[in-house]
Design a protein around this motif. Structure first.
Motif, mmCIF file in Angstrom:
data_model
loop_
_atom_site.group_PDB
_atom_site.id
_atom_site.type_symbol
_atom_site.label_atom_id
_atom_site.label_comp_id
_atom_site.label_asym_id
_atom_site.label_seq_id
_atom_site.Cartn_x
_atom_site.Cartn_y
_atom_site.Cartn_z
ATOM 1 N N ALA A 181 0.832 -1.203 0.000
ATOM 2 C CA ALA A 181 0.000 0.000 0.000
ATOM 3 C C ALA A 181 0.869 1.256 0.000
ATOM 4 O O ALA A 181 0.586 2.214 -0.732
ATOM 5 C CB ALA A 181 -0.939 0.003 1.196
ATOM 6 N N ILE A 182 1.923 1.251 0.791
ATOM 7 C CA ILE A 182 2.819 2.418 0.842
ATOM 8 C C ILE A 182 3.403 2.692 -0.540
ATOM 9 O O ILE A 182 3.416 3.831 -1.004
ATOM 10 C CB ILE A 182 3.930 2.208 1.896
ATOM 11 N N ALA A 183 3.855 1.647 -1.211
ATOM 12 C CA ALA A 183 4.431 1.814 -2.550
ATOM 13 C C ALA A 183 3.395 2.373 -3.520
ATOM 14 O O ALA A 183 3.702 3.254 -4.330
ATOM 15 C CB ALA A 183 4.987 0.482 -3.056
ATOM 16 N N MET A 184 2.163 1.892 -3.441
ATOM 17 C CA MET A 184 1.115 2.403 -4.321
ATOM 18 C C MET A 184 0.863 3.884 -4.040
ATOM 19 O O MET A 184 0.800 4.696 -4.961
ATOM 20 C CB MET A 184 -0.190 1.616 -4.145
ATOM 21 N N SER A 198 -4.576 -3.933 17.686
ATOM 22 C CA SER A 198 -3.254 -4.506 17.439
ATOM 23 C C SER A 198 -2.112 -3.633 17.953
ATOM 24 O O SER A 198 -1.043 -4.140 18.260
ATOM 25 C CB SER A 198 -3.049 -4.757 15.940
ATOM 26 N N GLY A 199 -2.329 -2.317 18.027
ATOM 27 C CA GLY A 199 -1.260 -1.417 18.443
ATOM 28 C C GLY A 199 -0.269 -1.088 17.341
ATOM 29 O O GLY A 199 0.785 -0.496 17.595
ATOM 30 N N ALA A 200 -0.604 -1.440 16.091
ATOM 31 C CA ALA A 200 0.297 -1.174 14.965
ATOM 32 C C ALA A 200 0.420 0.331 14.718
ATOM 33 O O ALA A 200 -0.527 1.089 14.908
ATOM 34 C CB ALA A 200 -0.213 -1.871 13.711
ATOM 35 N N ASP A 201 1.610 0.736 14.299
ATOM 36 C CA ASP A 201 1.867 2.133 13.970
ATOM 37 C C ASP A 201 1.372 2.435 12.557
ATOM 38 O O ASP A 201 1.234 1.539 11.722
ATOM 39 C CB ASP A 201 3.365 2.432 14.031
ATOM 40 N N ALA A 202 1.147 3.724 12.296
ATOM 41 C CA ALA A 202 0.730 4.166 10.966
ATOM 42 C C ALA A 202 1.592 5.332 10.523
ATOM 43 O O ALA A 202 1.994 6.170 11.336
ATOM 44 C CB ALA A 202 -0.730 4.612 10.982
ATOM 45 N N TYR A 203 1.881 5.353 9.236
ATOM 46 C CA TYR A 203 2.447 6.555 8.642
ATOM 47 C C TYR A 203 1.299 7.489 8.301
ATOM 48 O O TYR A 203 0.261 7.041 7.801
ATOM 49 C CB TYR A 203 3.190 6.250 7.339
ATOM 50 N N THR A 204 1.492 8.757 8.551
ATOM 51 C CA THR A 204 0.613 9.775 8.010
ATOM 52 C C THR A 204 1.253 10.206 6.699
ATOM 53 O O THR A 204 2.440 10.536 6.667
ATOM 54 C CB THR A 204 0.485 10.975 8.962
ATOM 55 N N MET A 205 0.465 10.174 5.634
ATOM 56 C CA MET A 205 0.983 10.525 4.310
ATOM 57 C C MET A 205 0.108 11.621 3.710
ATOM 58 O O MET A 205 -1.102 11.665 3.972
ATOM 59 C CB MET A 205 1.005 9.303 3.385
#
Length: 156
Positions: A116-119, A138-145
């Motif tokens: 998804a990031i690459a897309m 889950s506690g997973a981190d996210a990038y804000t883009m």
């Protein structure tokens, strides 16, 4: 295949796909999709093969009409149909809508979702920061883009 605006009957299938795609991250139930589809400031599209919903995506327009910003709320592709460009097709449509009113676009994506990031990067999104423990439970981190508006991308 056909791309069309999602309607209230499509909410059930979207919720089923969310369960498959995001089981540890609080997938949206049918009722959330119903509210989102009915909101006047959102655009939700699906890729269909006949009556079968293969992929969905949606965003909201925020701010005033003369200076809008958009936020991608969700995008998902049926696991059996991934890696066929359906997410890209949806993003083409969503970004065309944002570009039509010269709006900047924001999103969050799991830091471990490399596809998804690459897309998103191919669509001109850049990473602005990290939101720690964004996805729950889950506690997973996210990038804000963010993706600049069309006029900003063209240097105007």
């Amino acid at each position: 295949m056909e791309i069309r605006r999602l309607a209230l009957p499509d909410a059930t299938r979207c919720a089923e796909l969310e369960e498959q795609l995001f089981p540890g991250d609080n997938p949206w139930p049918r009722d959330i999709f119903l509210v989102e589809f009915a909101a006047p400031h959102t655009l939700y599209l699906g890729v269909f093969d006949g009556d079968d919903l293969l992929a969905y995506g949606g965003m909201a327009m925020l701010g005033p009409r003369d200076d809008p910003e958009f936020e991608i709320h969700t995008i998902g592709v049926d696991p059996e149909h991934q890696r066929r460009g359906l997410g890209r097709v949806l993003m083409d449509q969503l970004m065309a809508a944002a570009d039509g009113v010269d709006g900047q676009v924001f999103l969050e994506v799991r830091t471990d979702n490399e596809a998804a990031i690459a897309m998103y990067e191919r669509f001109g999104f850049v990473r602005q920061g990290i939101r720690r423990n964004y996805y729950q439970p889950s506690g997973a981190d996210a990038y804000t883009m963010t993706r600049p508006s069309q006029s900003e991308r063209n240097g105007q």
